[in-house]
Design a protein around this motif. Structure first.
Motif, PDB file in Angstrom:
ATOM      1  N   ARG A 198      -8.808   1.546  -6.006  1.00  0.00           N
ATOM      2  CA  ARG A 198      -7.515   1.547  -6.672  1.00  0.00           C
ATOM      3  C   ARG A 198      -7.594   0.896  -8.059  1.00  0.00           C
ATOM      4  N   TRP A 247      -7.601   0.539  -0.893  1.00  0.00           N
ATOM      5  CA  TRP A 247      -7.648  -0.256  -2.125  1.00  0.00           C
ATOM      6  C   TRP A 247      -9.037  -0.299  -2.746  1.00  0.00           C
ATOM      7  N   THR A 306      -9.360  -6.808  -5.166  1.00  0.00           N
ATOM      8  CA  THR A 306      -8.500  -6.099  -4.209  1.00  0.00           C
ATOM      9  C   THR A 306      -9.237  -4.955  -3.520  1.00  0.00           C
ATOM     10  N   SER A 319       0.821  -1.217   0.000  1.00  0.00           N
ATOM     11  CA  SER A 319       0.000   0.000   0.000  1.00  0.00           C
ATOM     12  C   SER A 319       0.847   1.255   0.000  1.00  0.00           C
TER      13      SER A 319
END
Length: 618
Positions: free
Chosen positions: A50, A47, A40, A18
């Motif tokens: 992301r 996340w 994810t 991360s």
């Protein structure tokens, strides 16, 4: 708080991934399967969104397999893609859509793709891949709003829109089983690589591409007006022609084709294209040499055909800087060149030739003359690798090997070595890099008649592989498939005995019932055709097979494996079931019989149940 608890909390808070730079995180997500990349989002709040910025979206066959549902089918497929596209935030530089191959409403997927194209246009799409299982009578997709650099289409209709003139920034175009209903020319000013595989109505002349450097073509038949005029910048060219040319050539085709390629560096032909080049006759050498030609690949040449041999020699003599020569002899050996001699002047020298491979060598007179010619005219030759055809008798091969050793060699380093396996010339096959793509996880290849194929063409990342009606050859340097879990071979023959490493293989279907080394099998089935096995053994086959299957849970045999239909034709008057006190079948719940004529078998097993077994009495 205890010291151990503090250590655990510190370990949990240390999140290396991360804390990586954003671009590195996106790179990691891009190499993951799309479904895993989306998952994810549940890792943490960091996340959650992301994945929505990754620029590469691949709804490939691996993705299809992961979400496929026999009930929802196409609707679920397009619904999932819709959600991903709506949640995505940022540019989409690459999109791959491989339509499901079975029980799918292709029309629904086609219509949704039409709706996605404007969205892709607004998101700056650069690489687009759309492939269907087979070409349907759908309207062509409208790509006029897109400005891609790479475009790959499979089994679709190529767009014909009056206002659409071409692709201004397209550099790579791959068309497989693509057709068009209208003849027109598309402007592709920066196109460098063009691949056309079994296309209808689309040829290289359909694209105005002054900067084209790589041209790969595979057609079933040749057109009478084939020309490469205007494509002088081509450096790599391959052509595979599956049918013999029918029209007679008024001029030399090898002069017409190669005369248009002054910058050619790599030239590959296969199947019947060498016959096309040889038509119209071949000069001793081209009037304009090919100084840039470094690699020459000639496949399926008939060394009993004078025109084809002359064409090959013309190409060799016309390439003064040739470095690599790969030859694969064809099965067609019609003709008679028993008195053939290569007549050549002393000034013919192939100064830079270093490597020669010759596959399926049969010892024909023209083949021997070619080897003699190359040894005498290649001062830098290092290695000549010769693969002997399986049709060649060993004694004849030894005699010819002795004869080759007597040939004079202008190179002091030249060595003649034997190849156990043929060298497959795959440069003419533009589909090869497509099969090797790392995003290809599942592959099914089917020929209507037995086709020839080499396993080293395939991506090592495959998880599922199915080959139907193939003659499969292998490369001695090819290790296997480290990720393959499912392998199905239907009517597949092989050119030799090879062992492939498949450490993850779980399911195997093929015409082989030797089970040595397969003690972990839990499910086994054998299905034979209409002929009884001819390789009778001195040992009991049922013991040979079942003694190896210690973990077997499901065992199925059918048709002639048990030779049930032959039992019905014999004399079974003395055949009966004998009881045994030490045989118990405690867990049988149901028994079914189909097409068995021995009524006593039915009565003995069903009525007396678990306390009996079947035996033959003399």
């Amino acid at each position: 708080m205890t010291e151990s608890s503090v250590r655990k909390i510190g370990f949990i808070e240390e999140d290396i991934i991360s804390n990586l730079p954003r671009n590195i995180q996106e790179t990691i997500l891009c190499v993951m399967p799309l479904r895993d990349a989306v998952r994810t989002s549940i890792l943490s709040t960091k996340w959650r969104h992301r994945w929505t910025t990754i620029p590469h979206l691949k709804f490939d066959f691996g993705f299809v397999e992961s979400i496929w549902d026999q009930e929802l089918k196409a609707f679920k497929f397009v619904t999932v893609i819709n959600k991903v596209l709506l949640l995505h935030n940022g540019p989409i530089l690459e999109l791959t859509v491989n339509c499901p191959q079975r029980h799918c409403d292709a029309q629904m997927i086609h219509d949704y793709i039409d709706q996605w194209i404007p969205l892709l246009s607004r998101n700056g799409i650069k690489e687009l891949t759309i492939t269907y299982l087979k070409r349907e009578e759908f309207t062509p997709h409208n790509f006029s709003s897109l400005d891609p650099t790479h475009l790959r289409l499979g089994s679709v209709w190529f767009p014909y829109i009056p206002a659409f003139r071409g692709f201004a920034h397209l550099t790579n175009l791959e068309l497989i089983d693509v057709a068009t209903s209208e003849q027109r020319i598309y402007d592709c000013p920066v196109l460098e690589k063009l691949t056309l595989i079994v296309c209808e109505g689309l040829f290289h002349t359909s694209f105005r591409a002054p900067n084209l450097k790589y041209l790969h073509q595979y057609y079933r038949q040749m057109t009478s007006k084939y020309s490469l005029s205007g494509y002088e910048n081509i450096t790599e060219y391959s052509f595979r022609l599956s049918r013999n040319p029918t029209s007679r050539a008024k001029i030399s085709n090898v002069v017409k084709v190669l005369g248009s390629l002054p910058k050619i560096e790599k030239f590959s032909v296969a199947s019947c294209f060498i016959k096309y080049l040889a038509a119209g006759g071949s000069p001793n050498r081209l009037s304009k040499p090919l100084p840039c030609l470094k690699t020459l690949n000639i496949s399926d040449i008939n060394f009993n055909d004078l025109s084809e041999v002359s064409c090959l020699l013309c190409l060799i003599r016309s390439a003064p800087n040739l470095c690599k020569l790969h030859i694969l002899a064809g099965d067609d050996i019609q003709g008679n060149l028993n008195e053939y001699r290569i007549q050549d002047s002393e000034d013919c020298v192939v100064d830079h030739l270093e490597i020669v491979t010759f596959s399926y060598f049969t010892g024909l007179k023209a083949e021997m003359e070619l080897i003699k010619f190359l040894l005498a005219h290649a001062p830098l030759l290092k290695t000549m690798l010769i693969h002997r055809s399986p049709k060649m008798i060993k004694d004849v091969a030894f005699n010819m090997a002795d004869e080759m050793l007597q040939y004079s060699r202008v190179s002091s380093r030249a060595q003649i070595r034997h190849l156990k396996h043929p060298v497959r010339i795959d440069d003419y096959g533009p589909w090869i890099p497509l099969l090797r793509r790392k995003d290809t996880k599942q592959l099914s290849l089917e020929y209507l008649e037995r086709g020839e194929f080499s396993t080293h063409h395939l991506s090592k990342d495959l998880t599922h592989l199915r080959l139907l009606i193939f003659w499969c050859s292998s490369s001695p340097t090819y290790g296997g498939f480290p990720y393959l879990t499912n392998l199905e071979l239907v009517d597949v023959d092989t050119s030799g005995q090879s062992i492939f490493d498949c450490p993850g293989l779980q399911k195997l279907a093929l015409e082989e019932y030797s089970l040595a080394g397969l003690e972990n099998l839990t499910e086994y089935s054998a299905l034979y055709g209409h002929e009884a096995p001819m390789n009778l053994t001195n040992t009991c086959n049922v013991v040979e097979i079942l003694s190896r299957l210690h973990k077997i849970e499901k065992f199925c045999v059918a048709m002639d494996f048990m030779q049930a239909e032959y039992i019905s034709e014999g004399d079974l008057e003395n055949y009966y079931i004998e009881g045994s006190n030490d045989c118990t079948i405690d867990h049988i719940e149901s028994v079914t019989f189909s097409n068995l004529l021995a009524d006593v078998l039915k009565c003995g097993l069903v009525l007396h149940g678990k306390r009996y077994f079947i035996s033959l009495v003399d």
